[in-house]
Scaffold this active site. Structure first.
Site, PDB file in Angstrom:
ATOM      1  N   SER A   1       0.748  -1.180   0.072  1.00  0.00           N
ATOM      2  CA  SER A   1       0.047  -0.011  -0.060  1.00  0.00           C
ATOM      3  C   SER A   1       0.824   1.396  -0.087  1.00  0.00           C
ATOM      4  O   SER A   1       1.959   1.441   0.737  1.00  0.00           O
ATOM      5  CB  SER A   1      -0.750   0.022   0.969  1.00  0.00           C
ATOM      6  OG  SER A   1      -0.220  -0.096   2.552  1.00  0.00           O
TER       7      SER A   1
ATOM      8  N   GLY B   1      -1.507   4.859  -4.356  1.00  0.00           N
ATOM      9  CA  GLY B   1      -2.157   3.705  -4.645  1.00  0.00           C
ATOM     10  C   GLY B   1      -1.718   2.503  -4.071  1.00  0.00           C
ATOM     11  O   GLY B   1      -1.411   2.389  -2.799  1.00  0.00           O
TER      12      GLY B   1
ATOM     13  N   GLY C   1      -5.972   0.891   5.041  1.00  0.00           N
ATOM     14  CA  GLY C   1      -4.883  -0.544   4.500  1.00  0.00           C
ATOM     15  C   GLY C   1      -5.712  -1.577   4.851  1.00  0.00           C
ATOM     16  O   GLY C   1      -5.434  -2.641   4.167  1.00  0.00           O
ATOM     17  N   ASP C   2      -6.204  -1.594   6.008  1.00  0.00           N
ATOM     18  CA  ASP C   2      -6.955  -2.843   6.369  1.00  0.00           C
ATOM     19  C   ASP C   2      -8.329  -3.074   5.638  1.00  0.00           C
ATOM     20  O   ASP C   2      -8.272  -4.096   5.170  1.00  0.00           O
ATOM     21  CB  ASP C   2      -7.604  -2.734   7.754  1.00  0.00           C
ATOM     22  CG  ASP C   2      -6.539  -2.243   8.813  1.00  0.00           C
ATOM     23  OD1 ASP C   2      -5.310  -2.547   8.393  1.00  0.00           O
ATOM     24  OD2 ASP C   2      -6.751  -1.567   9.690  1.00  0.00           O
TER      25      ASP C   2
ATOM     26  N   GLY D   1      -0.330   4.718  -0.106  1.00  0.00           N
ATOM     27  CA  GLY D   1      -1.097   5.822   0.376  1.00  0.00           C
ATOM     28  C   GLY D   1      -1.791   6.445  -0.984  1.00  0.00           C
ATOM     29  O   GLY D   1      -2.337   5.786  -1.757  1.00  0.00           O
TER      30      GLY D   1
END
Length: 315
Positions: free
Chosen positions: A220, A225, A251-252, A222
């Protein structure tokens, strides 16, 4: 079914203010509480989209009772493991431009029996699982090889394992070769011991982990993308959040979308597109809110299977 294991869940309190000025008194413009912890957030995202999931987590103290009430409110199936210590309370300070400042407590001190009970609870669900996902930090008392033990035991049961953690627990898990890992850029830098300034840097770092036995590395990035790397594919996907409110849990949600899509048999490119759509939609929600189907409709994702590797991150 996707089983999430969160050794250090939390109650997440989000406080919205106009601007953070250290040392000064602030008046909140709004606030909310949500169930928290990486795996808990992933299960919440899956449940919100109608996917089958079970969250495995330790529960203790009055905060633990509140956490169970919040999960029941969100219709998240769970397997609770009673522990003597209290679930932690984390605080996120949110500013109007999406800037997030987090204050995380360490969590309860788990003893040997409680750690073993948590592991057994997760493995007890392995028979019906497509993925077992170990997520987040470890509370005091939990050995750094907890996720490694989870990976090895799940592999023996022929269940795929994903790990999203950092530090010694992630390093130990890597040696056990989980099927998938989801570091962010900083966590990947920590794993490979170098600065990653471009997509090529991220691609090369992820590929070195694939060469070491990890089937899928999803990074990930931020606002840039995410990049997914396997032995024969490199896929970049990105989307722009129209009105960012909070990055907590994004992110989860991305990981949840990725695993759900892979379980459904989607390609790597299509799975990453779903993952980025879920993660981007989460950024537009307050606190650690997770997206529902209606939140995904206006998120446009660009997918590139031959990305420009000279692209510099953060620009």
């Amino acid at each position: 079914m996707i089983v999430t294991v969160t050794p250090n869940p939390s109650i997440d309190r989000a406080v919205m203010i106009e601007a953070l000025h250290p040392g000064e008194v602030h008046r909140a413009t709004a606030n909310r509480i949500d169930p928290g912890g990486k795996g808990v957030n992933a299960s919440r995202a899956l449940a919100a989209q109608g996917a089958e999931t079970t969250a495995v987590l330790p529960i203790g103290g009055p905060e633990g009772h509140l956490l169970e009430e919040l999960l029941d409110h969100d219709d998240v199936p769970r397997r609770s493991v009673p522990v003597s210590g209290a679930v932690r309370m984390n605080i996120s300070i949110l500013e109007p431009d999406g800037t997030t400042t987090k204050l995380n407590e360490p969590g309860p001190d788990l003893d040997t029996h409680e750690v073993q009970a948590l592991l057994e609870a997760a493995l007890g669900l392995a028979g019906g699982a497509d993925w077992i996902v170990g997520c987040g930090s470890l509370p005091p008392g939990v050995p750094a090889d907890f996720y490694a033990s989870l990976v090895m035991a799940a592999r023996e049961r022929e269940v795929r394992v994903a790990i999203d953690s950092s530090g010694p627990s992630m390093s130990a898990a890597m040696a056990a070769r989980p099927h998938l890992i989801k570091p962010n850029n900083e966590e990947l830098e920590e794993l490979v011991g170098g600065d990653l300034a471009t997509l090529k840097d991220v691609r090369d770092a992820a590929r070195s982990l694939v060469d070491a036995g990890i089937e899928i590395v999803a990074v990930s990035l931020g606002q840039d993308g995410a990049l997914l790397v396997t032995s024969d594919e490199v896929v970049h996907a990105h989307a722009r959040a129209r009105a960012p409110l909070s990055t907590v849990g994004a992110g989860d949600c991305m990981l949840a979308g990725l695993l759900h899509s892979l379980t459904q048999g989607l390609s790597a490119a299509d799975s990453l597109a779903v993952a980025v759509r879920w993660g981007t939609a989460a950024v537009a929600l307050p606190g650690s809110g997770v997206p529902r189907p209606e939140d995904l409709r206006d998120v446009d994702v660009t997918v590139d299977t031959s990305p420009s590797l000279t692209y510099r991150l953060g620009h």
